[in-house]
Design an enzyme around this catalytic site. Sequence first.
Site, PDB file in Angstrom:
ATOM      1  CB  THR A  92      -0.939   0.021   1.220  1.00 25.04           C
ATOM      2  OG1 THR A  92      -0.158  -0.099   2.410  1.00 25.04           O
ATOM      3  CG2 THR A  92      -1.939  -1.129   1.153  1.00 25.04           C
ATOM      4  CB  SER A 131      -3.229  -1.600   4.772  1.00 26.51           C
ATOM      5  OG  SER A 131      -2.585  -0.356   4.916  1.00 26.51           O
ATOM      6  CB  CYS A 176      16.203   5.552  -4.861  1.00 23.41           C
ATOM      7  SG  CYS A 176      16.327   6.857  -3.625  1.00 23.41           S
ATOM      8  CG  HIS A 191      16.973  10.547  -7.007  1.00 23.25           C
ATOM      9  ND1 HIS A 191      16.061  11.415  -6.452  1.00 23.25           N
ATOM     10  CD2 HIS A 191      17.122   9.530  -6.111  1.00 23.25           C
ATOM     11  CE1 HIS A 191      15.683  10.943  -5.259  1.00 23.25           C
ATOM     12  NE2 HIS A 191      16.310   9.815  -5.043  1.00 23.25           N
TER      13      HIS A 191
END
Length: 355
Positions: free
Chosen positions: A16, A45, A134, A259
């Site tokens: 989620t 959730s 990332c 990025h």
Amino acid sequence: MTARTGRPTLAVVGATGAVGSVMLQILSQHADIWGEIRLIASPRSTGRKLTVRGEEVEVVALDEAALSGVDVAMFDVPDEVARQWAPVAAAHGAVVVDNSGAFRMDPDVPLVVPEVNPHAARVRPRGIIANPHCTTLSMIVPLGALHAEFGLSELVVSSYQAVSGAGRAGIDTLRQQLSLVAGTELGTSPGDVRRAVGDNTGPFPEPVALNVVPWTGTPDEDGWSSEEMKIRHESRKVLGLPRLRVAVTCVRVPVVTAHSLTVHARFEDDVTVDRARDILATAPGVVLFDDPAAGEFPTPADVVGTDPTWVGRVRRSLDDPTALELFVCGDNLRKGSALNTAQIAELVASEWEAP
């Protein structure tokens, strides 16, 4: 390694969240190699229904029962949750692909980028494979291709990181700050943006609207930040270069997603731009977009929502014939998180044989 038969059962843990939602899109877009797909999240959730592969699937709470019978589990959860539950999933027989920072530097956990070191995914003593950070993922695919040809010896990197790297709170903070400064003359005198924003800096130490913030992460030794050290350590591990010289400065910029990085890459021998461009133009997962005279170079506004790493401004260093200068840009929620996780999971799934 003996191949297993049938279509593997996949669990998406953290389904989620922001990255989880991108993960479900990717699973729906990629070839359907999975059997059952379980969507797992925190108890709050439970009962929500999310769509994957065109079907509604009910979210279940993270517990041992939810992990039982799972073959591959993709985790996108906070570090502390991953530390607790990834070993549990592995103990139940799943191969865990973890997107947190909990296991990246564990010597018994491979850190995998499928375009660069896919072989590493097959050696996993703990049953866990880690996904790089990332920002590392936003540059490592083209660097891996150049390293294979020229032999990388040194990296000097500056990152320009989107606010979504700080999660939903980062996005919300930027949008709130933009609403406060839009249509004003702010940004023309010292402190005027800070006064307008007040304490509404969210996960950032300074205002990010009309500003850049030369800090991401938490304090590390000698003035370095944790995110700068992640890029250093992870690049070394993925490329198999434990002594690679790396210097990084991480900067937060007022961009929602994608990025960017400037990269000074030094190699063992002389390089040529023509050969570097040939390599980048044919490297899997890379788009070479490099014609500055025609206004062609990657920017976050154009790269967001796409899968590859985009590369432009390819130049040989003016003072060093062994060095290249690059500008790279990639969506930090796709290749930077969800896509690389899915690609690793697909590598693992290839160990199964169709019945």
